[in-house]
Write a protein that holds these residues in place. Structure first.
Motif, PDB file in Angstrom:
ATOM      1  N   GLY A 110       0.793  -1.220   0.000  1.00  9.82           N
ATOM      2  CA  GLY A 110       0.000   0.000   0.000  1.00  9.82           C
ATOM      3  C   GLY A 110       0.825   1.269   0.000  1.00  9.82           C
ATOM      4  O   GLY A 110       0.332   2.354   0.338  1.00  9.82           O
ATOM      5  N   ALA A 111       2.090   1.173  -0.390  1.00  9.69           N
ATOM      6  CA  ALA A 111       2.979   2.342  -0.404  1.00  9.69           C
ATOM      7  C   ALA A 111       2.462   3.394  -1.382  1.00  9.69           C
ATOM      8  O   ALA A 111       1.918   3.065  -2.441  1.00  9.69           O
ATOM      9  CB  ALA A 111       4.382   1.908  -0.796  1.00  9.69           C
ATOM     10  N   ASP A 112       2.668   4.683  -1.026  1.00  4.26           N
ATOM     11  CA  ASP A 112       2.289   5.752  -1.942  1.00  4.26           C
ATOM     12  C   ASP A 112       3.490   6.322  -2.695  1.00  4.26           C
ATOM     13  O   ASP A 112       3.344   7.224  -3.515  1.00  4.26           O
ATOM     14  CB  ASP A 112       1.542   6.865  -1.212  1.00  4.26           C
ATOM     15  CG  ASP A 112       2.376   7.558  -0.138  1.00  4.26           C
ATOM     16  OD1 ASP A 112       3.531   7.143   0.100  1.00  4.26           O
ATOM     17  OD2 ASP A 112       1.860   8.520   0.473  1.00  4.26           O
ATOM     18  N   CYS A 113       4.660   5.754  -2.436  1.00  4.92           N
ATOM     19  CA  CYS A 113       5.859   6.079  -3.217  1.00  4.92           C
ATOM     20  C   CYS A 113       6.930   5.054  -2.877  1.00  4.92           C
ATOM     21  O   CYS A 113       6.800   4.294  -1.904  1.00  4.92           O
ATOM     22  CB  CYS A 113       6.370   7.500  -2.953  1.00  4.92           C
ATOM     23  SG  CYS A 113       7.101   7.740  -1.315  1.00  4.92           S
ATOM     24  N   LEU A 114       7.993   5.041  -3.664  1.00  5.51           N
ATOM     25  CA  LEU A 114       9.087   4.078  -3.469  1.00  5.51           C
ATOM     26  C   LEU A 114      10.413   4.801  -3.622  1.00  5.51           C
ATOM     27  O   LEU A 114      10.634   5.512  -4.610  1.00  5.51           O
ATOM     28  CB  LEU A 114       8.991   2.945  -4.490  1.00  5.51           C
ATOM     29  CG  LEU A 114      10.104   1.894  -4.490  1.00  5.51           C
ATOM     30  CD1 LEU A 114      10.126   1.119  -3.175  1.00  5.51           C
ATOM     31  CD2 LEU A 114       9.939   0.931  -5.673  1.00  5.51           C
ATOM     32  N   ILE A 115      11.295   4.635  -2.627  1.00  6.44           N
ATOM     33  CA  ILE A 115      12.644   5.212  -2.680  1.00  6.44           C
ATOM     34  C   ILE A 115      13.624   4.054  -2.827  1.00  6.44           C
ATOM     35  O   ILE A 115      13.578   3.093  -2.053  1.00  6.44           O
ATOM     36  CB  ILE A 115      12.984   6.016  -1.418  1.00  6.44           C
ATOM     37  CG1 ILE A 115      11.827   6.925  -1.013  1.00  6.44           C
ATOM     38  CG2 ILE A 115      14.244   6.845  -1.651  1.00  6.44           C
ATOM     39  CD1 ILE A 115      12.056   7.645   0.318  1.00  6.44           C
ATOM     40  N   ILE A 116      14.530   4.145  -3.800  1.00  5.27           N
ATOM     41  CA  ILE A 116      15.417   3.015  -4.088  1.00  5.27           C
ATOM     42  C   ILE A 116      16.874   3.447  -4.152  1.00  5.27           C
ATOM     43  O   ILE A 116      17.184   4.614  -4.414  1.00  5.27           O
ATOM     44  CB  ILE A 116      15.031   2.323  -5.412  1.00  5.27           C
ATOM     45  CG1 ILE A 116      15.337   3.221  -6.613  1.00  5.27           C
ATOM     46  CG2 ILE A 116      13.559   1.932  -5.400  1.00  5.27           C
ATOM     47  CD1 ILE A 116      15.124   2.549  -7.950  1.00  5.27           C
ATOM     48  N   HIS A 117      17.760   2.476  -3.907  1.00  8.88           N
ATOM     49  CA  HIS A 117      19.202   2.715  -4.062  1.00  8.88           C
ATOM     50  C   HIS A 117      19.850   1.425  -4.538  1.00  8.88           C
ATOM     51  O   HIS A 117      19.715   0.377  -3.912  1.00  8.88           O
ATOM     52  CB  HIS A 117      19.843   3.157  -2.752  1.00  8.88           C
ATOM     53  CG  HIS A 117      21.245   3.670  -2.924  1.00  8.88           C
ATOM     54  ND1 HIS A 117      22.335   2.841  -3.031  1.00  8.88           N
ATOM     55  CD2 HIS A 117      21.730   4.937  -3.047  1.00  8.88           C
ATOM     56  CE1 HIS A 117      23.428   3.563  -3.186  1.00  8.88           C
ATOM     57  NE2 HIS A 117      23.088   4.837  -3.207  1.00  8.88           N
ATOM     58  N   SER A 118      20.573   1.503  -5.670  1.00  9.30           N
ATOM     59  CA  SER A 118      21.147   0.287  -6.255  1.00  9.30           C
ATOM     60  C   SER A 118      22.116   0.665  -7.364  1.00  9.30           C
ATOM     61  O   SER A 118      22.167   1.817  -7.808  1.00  9.30           O
ATOM     62  CB  SER A 118      20.029  -0.593  -6.823  1.00  9.30           C
ATOM     63  OG  SER A 118      20.547  -1.685  -7.558  1.00  9.30           O
ATOM     64  N   THR A 119      22.851  -0.314  -7.818  1.00 11.63           N
ATOM     65  CA  THR A 119      23.600  -0.179  -9.059  1.00 11.63           C
ATOM     66  C   THR A 119      22.614  -0.293 -10.233  1.00 11.63           C
ATOM     67  O   THR A 119      21.485  -0.758 -10.059  1.00 11.63           O
ATOM     68  CB  THR A 119      24.676  -1.272  -9.164  1.00 11.63           C
ATOM     69  OG1 THR A 119      24.055  -2.546  -8.971  1.00 11.63           O
ATOM     70  CG2 THR A 119      25.757  -1.080  -8.104  1.00 11.63           C
ATOM     71  N   PRO A 120      23.006   0.106 -11.440  1.00 10.38           N
ATOM     72  CA  PRO A 120      22.044   0.192 -12.551  1.00 10.38           C
ATOM     73  C   PRO A 120      21.344  -1.103 -12.956  1.00 10.38           C
ATOM     74  O   PRO A 120      20.113  -1.082 -13.155  1.00 10.38           O
ATOM     75  CB  PRO A 120      22.897   0.746 -13.703  1.00 10.38           C
ATOM     76  CG  PRO A 120      23.954   1.546 -13.025  1.00 10.38           C
ATOM     77  CD  PRO A 120      24.284   0.777 -11.780  1.00 10.38           C
ATOM     78  N   VAL A 174       8.399   6.988  -7.997  1.00 10.45           N
ATOM     79  CA  VAL A 174       9.629   6.278  -7.634  1.00 10.45           C
ATOM     80  C   VAL A 174      10.790   7.250  -7.771  1.00 10.45           C
ATOM     81  O   VAL A 174      10.907   7.962  -8.781  1.00 10.45           O
ATOM     82  CB  VAL A 174       9.881   5.056  -8.549  1.00 10.45           C
ATOM     83  CG1 VAL A 174      11.171   4.343  -8.135  1.00 10.45           C
ATOM     84  CG2 VAL A 174       8.705   4.101  -8.511  1.00 10.45           C
ATOM     85  N   ILE A 175      11.639   7.309  -6.760  1.00 12.11           N
ATOM     86  CA  ILE A 175      12.851   8.118  -6.838  1.00 12.11           C
ATOM     87  C   ILE A 175      14.040   7.247  -6.488  1.00 12.11           C
ATOM     88  O   ILE A 175      13.979   6.437  -5.552  1.00 12.11           O
ATOM     89  CB  ILE A 175      12.797   9.352  -5.907  1.00 12.11           C
ATOM     90  CG1 ILE A 175      14.098  10.168  -6.045  1.00 12.11           C
ATOM     91  CG2 ILE A 175      12.539   8.969  -4.463  1.00 12.11           C
ATOM     92  CD1 ILE A 175      14.064  11.513  -5.378  1.00 12.11           C
ATOM     93  N   GLY A 176      15.118   7.385  -7.256  1.00 14.02           N
ATOM     94  CA  GLY A 176      16.306   6.581  -7.021  1.00 14.02           C
ATOM     95  C   GLY A 176      17.580   7.380  -7.156  1.00 14.02           C
ATOM     96  O   GLY A 176      17.564   8.556  -7.547  1.00 14.02           O
TER      97      GLY A 176
END
Length: 416
Positions: free
Chosen positions: A256-266, A285-287
């Motif tokens: 039920g998230a209203d946004c997603l924050i991510i961190h990773s290699t490509p 989504v922001i990364g």
């Protein structure tokens, strides 16, 4: 060297000078093919050994050498190719503008292939090369961390592209990070989704690499400070080797998230993006900058359309330093724009030149290293650089939005 980029590129446009490497259109034409020092130690170089200088005292040699360790072959070759393009372009411009203290700059390449051990071997080879007065390690953080001890023992001034906080925490006096550290990136992204996008129920995802986990923890702590406590069932992780992201996408959708924050290699970002798209998940989504990496953009395609990215370089930035650089890159390599990776090596080469000028030496490694600490207000495509006590040069991050495979400026976040 302050504010030198615009002047140099203007000269290149007037006189028609170009960088020494041709653009890569096929595997055989890659700019790395004739420059690689492999982990076995075999070399093929286009450069002459004439003018080699001792590394302890200034000489009258005509050339100053800098080493670049990157992925010239293997699975990460696309990243290495861009590093080569950036370094070659910078060297060509620096040389067209009179070189470094009257000497021509030559780049010597060392192949880190695509494994940590290969990167370590390549760094060791570079440190054994008596010609070098500086080193650039254009590799991921995990590979860079394994090399820190050898670099310190050799006393080699070294710029690295790894953004892990643990590199900074090692307090290696010869290591200088030219990217924004992961921790302020996490802080900036968390603040952005709350203060700019108005999100109240964010989910977090990262790969299990140390730097990504640390950044995710920074996101969680920052969100808590903003009044949002992220529960454990909305925090997700996958290994960098994972290929099936459908289960993760399903869990994110169910949360039920209203946004997603991510961190990773490509590569994992591209896989996650396609899985989210397949699952019809339509939330902001922001990364980190891996989202805008050329390999990720090519692989993910329309799946990252509309995503936000915390970018260290934006080709759409209208500053003179950025636009003059982009014009030169596009003219030299026949592309539509310049990827972020190329600017890393490009900026490293200019920082090296500036440090030599600060030191008034191209051979005294200690003076050159001290010269890096005195770099102030150098205008680059990645921003105006001044090295701080933590051995990093930046104060800001750009927030951008992905549109038609390109990053479009959205806002600026100052974190220092």
């Amino acid at each position: 060297m302050k504010k030198v980029f615009c002047i140099v590129i203007a000269m290149l446009m007037v006189f028609g000078l170009v960088a020494c490497s041709a653009p890569a259109e096929t595997e055989a034409d890659s700019p790395t093919d004739e420059k690689a020092k492999t982990e076995s130690g075999d070399t093929t170089e286009t450069a002459s050994n004439e003018g080699t200088s001792d590394t302890t005292q200034e000489t009258t040699g005509e050339t100053v050498y800098i080493g670049v360790v990157t992925y010239l072959t293997g699975a990460k070759k696309a990243q290495g190719d861009e590093a080569v393009k950036g370094a070659d372009l910078a060297a060509s411009q620096i040389n067209a503008n009179g070189g470094i203290l009257g000497k021509q700059l030559e780049v010597v390449y060392f192949d880190g292939v695509d494994t940590q051990q290969a990167v370590v071997n390549a760094v060791k080879l570079a440190l054994e090369d008596d010609r070098l007065s500086g080193l650039c390690v254009n590799c991921n953080s995990i590979d860079t961390l394994a090399c820190l001890t050898y670099i310190q023992e050799a006393g080699m001034p070294t710029f690295v592209a790894g953004s892990a906080v643990s590199i900074m925490e090692a307090e290696n006096p010869y290591i200088w990070q030219i990217r924004t550290l992961d921790s302020p990136t996490g802080v900036a992204m968390a603040k952005f989704v709350v203060e700019e996008l108005g999100c109240k129920n964010p989910a977090l995802w990262s790969i299990t690499a140390e730097s990504s986990i640390a950044t995710k923890n920074e996101m969680k702590e920052t969100l808590s400070g903003l009044g949002i406590d992220v529960p454990d069932n909305m925090i997700f992780s996958t290994t960098e080797e994972e290929q099936n992201y459908a289960p993760v996408a399903a869990q994110i959708k169910a949360s039920g998230a209203d946004c997603l924050i991510i961190h990773s290699t490509p590569p994992p970002i591209a896989l996650l993006a396609k899985a989210l798209d397949d699952a019809n998940i339509d939330i902001p989504v922001i990364g980190n900058s891996g989202v805008a990496n050329s390999a990720c953009v090519e692989s993910a395609g329309d799946a990252i359309e509309g995503w936000y990215v915390a970018a260290e370089f934006l080709a759409s930035n209208d500053s003179d330093a950025v636009q003059n650089y982009v014009d030169a890159y596009v003219s030299e390599y026949g592309t539509d724009t310049s990827p972020d990776t190329a600017t890393e090596a490009y900026t490293m080469a200019y920082f090296f030149a500036n440090s030599c000028e600060n030191a008034n030496s191209t051979t005294d490694l200690e003076l050159i290293n001290e010269g890096i600490s005195n770099i102030k207000d150098v205008d680059t495509p990645r921003g105006v650089g001044t090295f701080h006590g933590d051995h990093t040069p930046w104060n800001e991050l750009y927030m951008a939005k992905m549109k038609d495979g390109a990053t479009v400026y959205y806002s600026t976040v100052t974190y220092r």
